[in-house]
Design a protein around this motif. Structure first.
Motif, PDB file in Angstrom:
ATOM      1  N   THR A 141       0.864  -1.181   0.000  1.00 53.85           N
ATOM      2  CA  THR A 141       0.000   0.000   0.000  1.00 53.85           C
ATOM      3  C   THR A 141       0.893   1.221   0.000  1.00 53.85           C
ATOM      4  N   GLY A 142       0.531   2.203  -0.830  1.00 52.99           N
ATOM      5  CA  GLY A 142       1.343   3.411  -0.878  1.00 52.99           C
ATOM      6  C   GLY A 142       0.690   4.496  -1.705  1.00 52.99           C
ATOM      7  N   THR A 143       1.312   5.657  -1.690  1.00 52.48           N
ATOM      8  CA  THR A 143       0.845   6.805  -2.442  1.00 52.48           C
ATOM      9  C   THR A 143       1.511   6.818  -3.810  1.00 52.48           C
ATOM     10  N   VAL A 144       0.730   7.002  -4.859  1.00 51.58           N
ATOM     11  CA  VAL A 144       1.228   6.978  -6.232  1.00 51.58           C
ATOM     12  C   VAL A 144       2.135   8.179  -6.488  1.00 51.58           C
ATOM     13  N   THR A 147       1.239   3.470 -15.885  1.00 49.63           N
ATOM     14  CA  THR A 147       1.377   2.777 -14.610  1.00 49.63           C
ATOM     15  C   THR A 147       1.186   3.721 -13.436  1.00 49.63           C
ATOM     16  N   ALA A 148       0.701   3.140 -12.352  1.00 54.42           N
ATOM     17  CA  ALA A 148       0.639   3.814 -11.057  1.00 54.42           C
ATOM     18  C   ALA A 148       1.815   3.268 -10.270  1.00 54.42           C
ATOM     19  N   ASN A 149       2.717   4.151  -9.854  1.00 52.98           N
ATOM     20  CA  ASN A 149       3.963   3.734  -9.213  1.00 52.98           C
ATOM     21  C   ASN A 149       3.952   4.059  -7.729  1.00 52.98           C
ATOM     22  N   ALA A 195       6.986  -0.360  -7.320  1.00 55.30           N
ATOM     23  CA  ALA A 195       5.979  -1.262  -7.861  1.00 55.30           C
ATOM     24  C   ALA A 195       5.229  -0.429  -8.885  1.00 55.30           C
ATOM     25  N   GLU A 196       5.286  -0.854 -10.153  1.00 55.96           N
ATOM     26  CA  GLU A 196       4.628  -0.144 -11.253  1.00 55.96           C
ATOM     27  C   GLU A 196       3.423  -0.971 -11.671  1.00 55.96           C
ATOM     28  N   ALA A 197       2.231  -0.449 -11.444  1.00 55.98           N
ATOM     29  CA  ALA A 197       1.007  -1.206 -11.715  1.00 55.98           C
ATOM     30  C   ALA A 197       0.253  -0.626 -12.893  1.00 55.98           C
ATOM     31  N   HIS A 198       0.012  -1.462 -13.911  1.00 57.68           N
ATOM     32  CA  HIS A 198      -0.857  -1.081 -15.026  1.00 57.68           C
ATOM     33  C   HIS A 198      -2.221  -1.689 -14.735  1.00 57.68           C
ATOM     34  N   ASP A 240      -6.269   9.803 -13.504  1.00 58.61           N
ATOM     35  CA  ASP A 240      -5.020  10.194 -12.873  1.00 58.61           C
ATOM     36  C   ASP A 240      -5.002   9.667 -11.439  1.00 58.61           C
ATOM     37  N   LEU A 241      -3.937   8.976 -11.075  1.00 60.55           N
ATOM     38  CA  LEU A 241      -3.824   8.427  -9.722  1.00 60.55           C
ATOM     39  C   LEU A 241      -2.744   9.102  -8.891  1.00 60.55           C
TER      40      LEU A 241
END
Length: 131
Positions: free
Chosen positions: A7-10, A24-26, A71-74, A81-82
């Motif tokens: 869990t974290g802030t993008v 991606t949301a990183n 962690a790069e999430a697609h 926008d995240l």
């Protein structure tokens, strides 16, 4: 199956995935986290909504020389926008270790293949009755 949860802030990345159609949301990953670097099939929850996702954990050796561990999430099916939002990534299946590719084009081709494998993993899990 749940392998690991982050869990974290993008935060902003290099925006290369966006150029290739894989935004991606990183989120940062602690250097001392014992999580294995590589590509995963995952789910990502954003403000109560869950999406299937393809996630790379690592330092992006093809893109940057000495990058921070991210962690790069697609997220499949997400538009928007995240940046600055908190997300939770649940890693479900490990596909392959992170590695340096001979070119960015070779990396892009591998991402296409990873996407197919992630979608197949997530579909199989859904067919098996994962909530």
């Amino acid at each position: 199956m749940i392998l690991h949860t982050l869990t974290g802030t993008v935060v902003a990345g290099n925006r290369i995935g966006r150029q290739w159609g894989f935004p991606t949301a990183n989120i940062p990953v602690a250097a001392d986290d014992d999580l294995r670097d590589g590509v995963y099939a995952a789910t990502v929850t954003v403000e109560g909504q869950t999406y299937g996702a393809m996630v790379n954990v690592g330092s992006r050796p093809t893109v940057v020389e000495a990058g921070a561990r991210l962690a790069e999430a697609h997220l499949f099916g997400f538009a928007g926008d995240l940046y600055g939002r908190v997300i939770t990534i649940v890693l479900r299946h490990f596909l392959r270790p992170e590695r340096r590719f001979e070119s960015r084009e070779a990396l892009r081709r591998q991402i296409d293949e990873d996407r197919r494998q992630v979608l197949a993993c997530l579909a199989a899990e859904e067919d098996a009755g994962r909530p």
